[in-house]
Design a protein around this motif. Structure first.
Motif, PDB file in Angstrom:
ATOM      1  N   THR A 122       0.176   6.949 -10.594  1.00 43.44           N
ATOM      2  CA  THR A 122       1.376   7.318  -9.854  1.00 43.44           C
ATOM      3  C   THR A 122       2.205   6.038  -9.686  1.00 43.44           C
ATOM      4  N   PRO A 123       3.518   6.170  -9.471  1.00 42.77           N
ATOM      5  CA  PRO A 123       4.315   4.957  -9.226  1.00 42.77           C
ATOM      6  C   PRO A 123       3.764   4.138  -8.059  1.00 42.77           C
ATOM      7  N   THR A 124       3.249   4.805  -7.029  1.00 45.01           N
ATOM      8  CA  THR A 124       2.670   4.051  -5.904  1.00 45.01           C
ATOM      9  C   THR A 124       1.436   3.277  -6.360  1.00 45.01           C
ATOM     10  N   GLU A 125       0.572   3.910  -7.132  1.00 41.73           N
ATOM     11  CA  GLU A 125      -0.610   3.188  -7.643  1.00 41.73           C
ATOM     12  C   GLU A 125      -0.191   1.997  -8.505  1.00 41.73           C
ATOM     13  N   ALA A 126       0.831   2.208  -9.330  1.00 45.41           N
ATOM     14  CA  ALA A 126       1.297   1.112 -10.184  1.00 45.41           C
ATOM     15  C   ALA A 126       1.801  -0.051  -9.327  1.00 45.41           C
TER      16      ALA A 126
ATOM     17  N   GLU B 266       0.828  -1.211   0.000  1.00 46.57           N
ATOM     18  CA  GLU B 266       0.000   0.000   0.000  1.00 46.57           C
ATOM     19  C   GLU B 266       0.858   1.255   0.000  1.00 46.57           C
ATOM     20  N   ARG B 267       1.920   1.255   0.840  1.00 44.84           N
ATOM     21  CA  ARG B 267       2.693   2.487   0.993  1.00 44.84           C
ATOM     22  C   ARG B 267       4.155   2.182   1.330  1.00 44.84           C
ATOM     23  N   THR B 268       4.961   3.235   1.201  1.00 40.29           N
ATOM     24  CA  THR B 268       6.382   3.128   1.523  1.00 40.29           C
ATOM     25  C   THR B 268       6.623   3.777   2.880  1.00 40.29           C
ATOM     26  N   TYR B 269       7.395   3.114   3.726  1.00 37.61           N
ATOM     27  CA  TYR B 269       7.702   3.622   5.065  1.00 37.61           C
ATOM     28  C   TYR B 269       8.941   4.507   5.032  1.00 37.61           C
ATOM     29  N   ASP B 270       8.958   5.531   5.888  1.00 38.64           N
ATOM     30  CA  ASP B 270      10.111   6.443   5.943  1.00 38.64           C
ATOM     31  C   ASP B 270      11.312   5.813   6.639  1.00 38.64           C
ATOM     32  N   ALA B 271      11.033   5.106   7.755  1.00 35.27           N
ATOM     33  CA  ALA B 271      12.141   4.601   8.580  1.00 35.27           C
ATOM     34  C   ALA B 271      12.684   3.284   8.032  1.00 35.27           C
ATOM     35  N   PRO B 272      13.943   2.959   8.331  1.00 30.90           N
ATOM     36  CA  PRO B 272      14.464   1.624   7.973  1.00 30.90           C
ATOM     37  C   PRO B 272      13.646   0.557   8.706  1.00 30.90           C
TER      38      PRO B 272
END
Ligand code: NIG
Ligand code: FE
Length: 405
Positions: free
Chosen positions: A340-344, A20-26
């Motif tokens: 968007t790249p996220t949607e893709a 669904e999404r990209t996380y900011d933290a490692p």
């Protein structure tokens, strides 16, 4: 103290796109055998966790294993000649009307032995796997007799048994009218409903049923009969709909709670409402749009507004989309359809799993899901859609086992 399990493994310091999404933290991902056990920030790991767990990977971008939720991977022959005809101006529909197109692949597929079909499809499958695919849907639809359709589906099942990849099969007997049924479309649909679907369902060869609902294929009544037969045999449905014209197949599919409606260049606002209400996934196939030099773009904004989940897939087939590389399709979905790249990325992970009815197990990095994922040698997930470049897959993990390193 947590018990140490030999099959628990740690992937550490990853940039995580979880479906669904990209996380900011490692982030850290811990697997237990074939399942994801835990997903957390690196700074949430205890010293004991770190001491206990064998490190299977460090750094890179971690995504769910990619899911190609619409392919026609099993077929005989090829159609380069038809490609040349189209470059000279013939349309996909013109070629079909002259007995080419799908029917020319039907001839080659009927002539091919089960082993030949297996060998040629295995090469395409290996290409997809090297590009990060861990689940692939494969349709029949080039046999068009009970025997030859079953042959195609057996090949698909066998691929799933022999390779570290999940294969989901779809029966597409109503793909085209075989020449021996010329001018007898309804009789052919009788065969699909009364003979093919019962026999394929009995043998457990298909996980879903699909129909090509189109002027050059089957009309709404014929499509509905196939959907009814599928439901009678406990199989979910999906549809090749509104690709070349608007026939109403998407709204009909919604009435039958379709898992997905695919292509959908000509989808209307009303159709969007119908599929939003039925929870049907909109599967976009930019490879066919590109190959056929289509100009009718699917109604992406309306789908977004109605919060319809969008999947994307290769539609890999010998005619309208001879493309067997899912990361290329990520780029096409952005460039041609303005996703968007996220949607893709959602389209080849979480939403592709929904399009197959498998989102409880696949498509996201969450505890309890199958441990199918990829580690990529890139800095951020959007790069997968942005650059068309091979060689970025560092590790492919299938059921908790590293199958590509
Ligand atoms: O998804 N639209 C119909 N069926 C396939 C094409 C198959 C073929 O041309 O061989 C598709 O585009
Ligand atoms: Fe297709």
């Amino acid at each position: 103290m947590p018990q140490s399990h030999p099959n628990r493994q740690l992937w550490r310091d990853v940039t995580l796109f979880d479906g669904e999404r990209t996380y900011d933290a490692p982030m850290a991902v811990i697997t237990d055998n074939d399942r994801i056990e835990r997903v957390c920030r690196m700074n949430e790991l205890s010293d004991a966790d770190i001491a206990d767990l064998p490190v299977a990977g460090q750094g890179g971008v971690l995504t769910p294993g990619l899911i190609d939720c619409h392919t026609h991977l099993v077929f005989g022959g090829q159609r380069a000649g038809e490609f040349e005809q189209r470059l000279e101006g013939a349309s996909y529909a013109d070629i079909a009307a002259q007995g080419g197109g799908i029917i020319s692949t039907v001839r080659a597929t009927r002539e091919a032995s089960e082993d030949d079909l297996y060998t040629s499809a295995a090469k395409r499958l290996q290409g997809l796997m090297a590009d990060g695919v861990t689940t692939v849907e494969i349709k029949s639809g080039y046999g068009l007799t009970t025997e030859h359709e079953a042959k195609m589906l057996r090949v698909a099942r066998r691929l799933g048994e022999q390779y570290p990849v999940r294969v989901v099969t779809t029966f597409l007997g109503a793909h085209a009218l075989p020449p021996e049924y010329k001018d007898r479309k309804d009789d052919y649909i009788d065969l699909v409903c009364n003979d093919m679907i019962p026999s394929i369902a009995d043998q457990g060869l298909a996980d879903a049923v699909d129909v090509f609902c189109e002027g050059i294929a089957f009309n709404l009544d014929q499509t509905e009969r196939v959907f009814q037969a599928a439901h009678k045999h406990g199989l979910p449905i999906k549809g090749h709909v509104e690709q070349l014209s608007h026939l109403g197949g998407a709204s009909l599919a919604a009435k039958y709670n379709a898992l997905s409606v695919d292509h959908i260049e000509w989808l209307t606002e009303d159709d969007v409402q119908a599929i939003a209400e039925s929870g049907t996934v909109a599967t976009l196939l930019p490879g066919a749009f590109y190959t056929l030099r289509d100009t009718q773009v699917p109604p992406i904004d309306a789908l977004r507004r109605a919060r319809v989940p969008m999947a994307i897939a290769t539609d890999g087939n010998p005619g309208s989309s001879p493309i067997f590389q899912l990361t290329l399709i990520l780029n096409m979905a952005c460039t041609l359809f303005r996703l968007t790249p996220t949607e893709a990325l959602q389209g080849v992970t979480a939403n592709a799993a929904r399009a197959l009815g498998l989102s409880e197990q696949l498509g996201s990095i969450q505890p309890g899901q199958r441990a199918d994922f990829c580690i990529w040698d890139i800095e951020q997930p959007a790069e997968l859609a942005y650059a068309i470049a091979p060689g970025r897959l560092r590790q492919r993990v299938f059921d908790g086992v590293i199958t590509h390193a």
